[in-house]
Design an enzyme around this catalytic site. Sequence first.
Site, mmCIF file in Angstrom:
data_model
loop_
_atom_site.group_PDB
_atom_site.id
_atom_site.type_symbol
_atom_site.label_atom_id
_atom_site.label_comp_id
_atom_site.label_asym_id
_atom_site.label_seq_id
_atom_site.Cartn_x
_atom_site.Cartn_y
_atom_site.Cartn_z
ATOM 1 C CG ASN A 7 -1.746 1.140 1.416
ATOM 2 O OD1 ASN A 7 -1.535 1.936 0.804
ATOM 3 N ND2 ASN A 7 -2.530 1.069 2.389
ATOM 4 N NE ARG A 95 -6.127 1.665 -0.238
ATOM 5 C CZ ARG A 95 -6.154 2.604 0.527
ATOM 6 N NH1 ARG A 95 -5.066 2.932 1.026
ATOM 7 N NH2 ARG A 95 -7.174 3.431 0.528
ATOM 8 C CG HIS A 184 -12.764 3.096 2.883
ATOM 9 N ND1 HIS A 184 -13.404 4.163 3.855
ATOM 10 C CD2 HIS A 184 -11.412 3.460 3.437
ATOM 11 C CE1 HIS A 184 -12.498 4.941 4.404
ATOM 12 N NE2 HIS A 184 -11.370 4.393 4.157
ATOM 13 C CG LEU A 213 -17.674 4.060 11.478
ATOM 14 C CD1 LEU A 213 -18.658 3.966 12.893
ATOM 15 C CD2 LEU A 213 -17.901 5.256 10.530
ATOM 16 N NE ARG A 245 -9.888 11.743 4.945
ATOM 17 C CZ ARG A 245 -10.049 10.446 4.621
ATOM 18 N NH1 ARG A 245 -10.638 10.331 3.472
ATOM 19 N NH2 ARG A 245 -9.065 9.761 4.977
ATOM 20 C CG MET A 287 -13.991 7.412 18.706
ATOM 21 S SD MET A 287 -14.832 9.007 18.543
ATOM 22 C CE MET A 287 -15.459 8.967 16.998
ATOM 23 N NE ARG A 288 -7.352 4.766 20.386
ATOM 24 C CZ ARG A 288 -6.274 3.991 19.605
ATOM 25 N NH1 ARG A 288 -5.851 2.783 20.121
ATOM 26 N NH2 ARG A 288 -6.033 4.646 18.600
ATOM 27 C CB ILE A 335 -14.550 4.134 15.201
ATOM 28 C CG1 ILE A 335 -13.252 5.165 15.238
ATOM 29 C CG2 ILE A 335 -15.458 4.660 15.870
ATOM 30 C CD1 ILE A 335 -13.481 6.366 14.662
ATOM 31 N N GLY A 336 -15.452 1.436 14.507
ATOM 32 C CA GLY A 336 -16.624 0.391 14.213
ATOM 33 C C GLY A 336 -16.279 -0.937 14.935
ATOM 34 C CD GLU A 337 -12.309 -4.166 12.851
ATOM 35 O OE1 GLU A 337 -11.408 -4.381 13.868
ATOM 36 O OE2 GLU A 337 -12.281 -3.890 11.646
ATOM 37 C CG ASN A 338 -11.212 -1.705 18.252
ATOM 38 O OD1 ASN A 338 -11.197 -2.953 18.839
ATOM 39 N ND2 ASN A 338 -10.574 -1.383 17.343
ATOM 40 C CD GLU A 389 -8.881 -1.492 4.125
ATOM 41 O OE1 GLU A 389 -8.632 -0.980 5.252
ATOM 42 O OE2 GLU A 389 -8.916 -0.598 2.737
HETATM 43 P P1 ADP Z 1 -6.984 3.440 9.174
HETATM 44 O O1 ADP Z 1 -8.347 4.289 8.621
HETATM 45 O O2 ADP Z 1 -5.776 4.306 9.149
HETATM 46 O O3 ADP Z 1 -6.969 1.980 8.543
HETATM 47 P P2 ADP Z 1 -8.085 2.529 11.569
HETATM 48 O O4 ADP Z 1 -9.221 1.653 10.929
HETATM 49 O O5 ADP Z 1 -6.943 1.768 12.415
HETATM 50 O O6 ADP Z 1 -7.535 3.404 10.657
HETATM 51 O O7 ADP Z 1 -8.818 3.231 12.673
HETATM 52 C C1 ADP Z 1 -7.972 4.291 13.410
HETATM 53 C C2 ADP Z 1 -9.118 4.937 14.390
HETATM 54 O O8 ADP Z 1 -9.442 3.783 15.247
HETATM 55 C C3 ADP Z 1 -8.073 5.691 15.340
HETATM 56 O O9 ADP Z 1 -7.992 7.096 15.054
HETATM 57 C C4 ADP Z 1 -8.972 5.628 16.716
HETATM 58 O O10 ADP Z 1 -9.789 6.615 16.492
HETATM 59 C C5 ADP Z 1 -9.731 4.334 16.320
HETATM 60 N N1 ADP Z 1 -9.750 3.406 17.577
HETATM 61 C C6 ADP Z 1 -8.906 2.257 17.531
HETATM 62 N N2 ADP Z 1 -8.978 1.759 18.502
HETATM 63 C C7 ADP Z 1 -9.947 2.050 19.308
HETATM 64 C C8 ADP Z 1 -10.715 1.814 20.454
HETATM 65 N N3 ADP Z 1 -10.410 0.928 21.306
HETATM 66 N N4 ADP Z 1 -11.764 2.718 20.908
HETATM 67 C C9 ADP Z 1 -12.125 3.704 19.989
HETATM 68 N N5 ADP Z 1 -11.726 3.935 18.865
HETATM 69 C C10 ADP Z 1 -10.530 3.136 18.497
#
Ligand code: ADP
Length: 402
Positions: A7, A95, A184, A213, A245, A287-288, A335-338, A389
């Site tokens: 990438n 990519r 994406h 996210l 953004r 987001m953290r 964000i979506g996963e965590n 990805e």
């Molecule tokens: P990219 O778009 O660079 O691939 P990622 O999918 O890795 O990014 O997402 C990165 C973002 O995920 C970080 O900016 C952070 O805001 C968020 N993130 C990662 N871990 C957590 C968590 N445990 N809780 C909330 N947000 C998280």
Amino acid sequence: MKILVLNSGSSSVKYQLLNMDRQIVLASGLVERIGEATGSIRHKRFPGTDRNQTFVEEMPIQDHATGLARVIALITAEQTGVISHVSEINGIGHRIVHGGESFSAPTLVNKDVIAGIKAQIPLAPLHNPGGLAGIETTLRLLPGVPNVAVFDTAFHQTMPPEAYRYAIPKDLYTELKIRRYGFHGTSHFYVAKKCAQILGNPFARTSCITVHLGNGCSMAAVKNGQCIDTSMGLTPLAGLVMGTRSGDVDPALHAFLADNRKLSIREIDAILNKHSGLKGMCGHNDMRDIHARITEGDADAELALRVFCRRVTQYMGQYLAILDGTDAVCFTAGIGENDPEVRRRCCATLSSVGVRLDEERNAAAARGQITEISTPDSPVKIFILPTNEELEIANQTMEVLA
Ligand code: ADP
């Protein structure tokens, strides 16, 4: 089969070497600050296992070729490597951000394909040159190893014209190809296919809303295995609120800022891409950090989170409306996963339209696991589906080589 996934950005290259027979990552890493006084390479072998080792090097990295030559040395050296010779690499998946209207599937690289990717540079001036540099470098460094271009825009090429055309003069589309492309795509495709697998449905009969996210954020409406709409547009600035953004704003904003702040178009573009979104609203793009600030009572952070989640909910409504029936909503990426709180807020008002989040399941979801987080009676299922990805690029590369 061993596939190298690259990438390549304008000044960085992320890489992974995957053993596809065993579906494992042998090595991964990041080359950064290419072209600057000091660059760095962070190389991991056997990441995610108990044999994991990380090696960090700092040195000037003139260009992509210098960086990738060093990566190949790291991958093959006895101390840091995972293969003994580059001939063990069966293919390279690149990519590529923008395939325009020319590429709707992964493509074996040849001269015409390189010309085709170059032709899209006006649409992705910051991204496609990096991808091309990656391709040109591996063609030289690893002659004989086939290269496959995997496009971020490809999955969205099935959108119908009513989804991709903007209501602007027709010649702007016919002459300049101004339209919605979406990005994406590799992630949305991977997640939508996983969703079908989990539902036990053929992909061609699966409909879902994929919600990516991460640092960048986008959503896609997938009907019967095909993308019918997505939130990013001509560029990855459109749609959802992101780390830095803005996402959707009034399109007259440029003229307003030019008149009232005497800013150039480039300066306005930089504001919307680099200084807006969560960061623009509250000073934090991770987001953290935003949650930490909210705990401390920071009203700007709370408002930023509200704007972020409301936008997702609004797109969810749009996509439920155009899909006319959907099987699932799938959250993915950092964000979506965590982030259970973000998922909770995004779904909070969707119960009456059939998207019912189970708050306990949502809160208890383990990181990085495929998890169903809807209530048992929810007409639309809600899943956390970790994206991958690199694996998808490697899979598509294998399919093209086969
Ligand atoms: P990219 O778009 O660079 O691939 P990622 O999918 O890795 O990014 O997402 C990165 C973002 O995920 C970080 O900016 C952070 O805001 C968020 N993130 C990662 N871990 C957590 C968590 N445990 N809780 C909330 N947000 C998280």
